[in-house]
Design an enzyme around this catalytic site. Sequence first.
Site: not given
Length: 318
Positions: A25, A28, A30-31
């Site tokens: 995403y 996001c 973390f992404c």
Amino acid sequence: MVDPLFTTALFQVSGGGLKLTLYQYKTCPFCSKVRAFLDYHGLPYEIVEVNPVMRKEIKWSAYRKVPILMVDGDVQLNDSSVIISSLKTHLITKEKSMTEILRCYPEMKSVNDRGKEVTEYSNKYWVMLGELQTLAMYPEKEMQKEEIKWREWADDWLVHLISPNVYRTTDEALASFDYIVREGKFGPYEGFFAKYVGAAAMFLIAKRLKSRHKLQEDVRQDLYKAVNEWVAAIGKKRKFMGGDHPNLADLAVFGVLRVMEGLQAFDDMMTNTKVKPWYRRMERASLNHEGRDLSRTGVEHVKEGDRSAERSQPQTEQ
């Protein structure tokens, strides 16, 4: 010209030698951490934007979270910190395959205090190197411990400040979901529903997160405090926590903070903390793929160190 309706985008920069596909995403944190690492090191990667409602793009995966990174089409890496540590290990120790490296980060399943099964990974903040390679990457005492400490901090604390800040008020929640819908993968009706219903839901969830993480009534103050703690840890004598060049902690913190760009929380942070000079240096380092040439030089340095060590060893008759 790439058709904007395609679900994938290819970032072509030289280096790496691996075929990488990132399922994500865009908004996001973390992404965003993984993209920060890939961009800085100049690694080519393809993006597959995952629909956050249906997630059909990852229906083939037993692991149902993002990011997921596929390497050469058959090795699956889960968890942003595992992805980053594995790739950094590969860049330095190219003689090891990704499958071999992945064994260093075993999966562990457990049930948390809310009765939900969670998956965690051992050693995920460690880059798996030999003694000489470790000395080349971390030439000063305590550098490795410091990097691990602040990578953990980014995952365990900083990331939990994002949602309460970007969904702090109803207006901010709507602005955030307007951005999410624009940048994400939604159909026209799904996007309309996501913007208004999602914004209302996340406004309420942000309140619960504020309580769970014991944040102040004005959650901006927790964000400012955390960001200034990070800047203080770098100090006035270093450009980055890694010294003259970003280390994995720099990339993690930059990746997390970057998801707020374009939102009121980001503007407030840049105005009311001391993070701006470091953040702009990180932007330039990522945009210019400054870690690409540095990684090559580092690998050559480590290999030369290995050869020197071999020459210094007594030779035995075979």
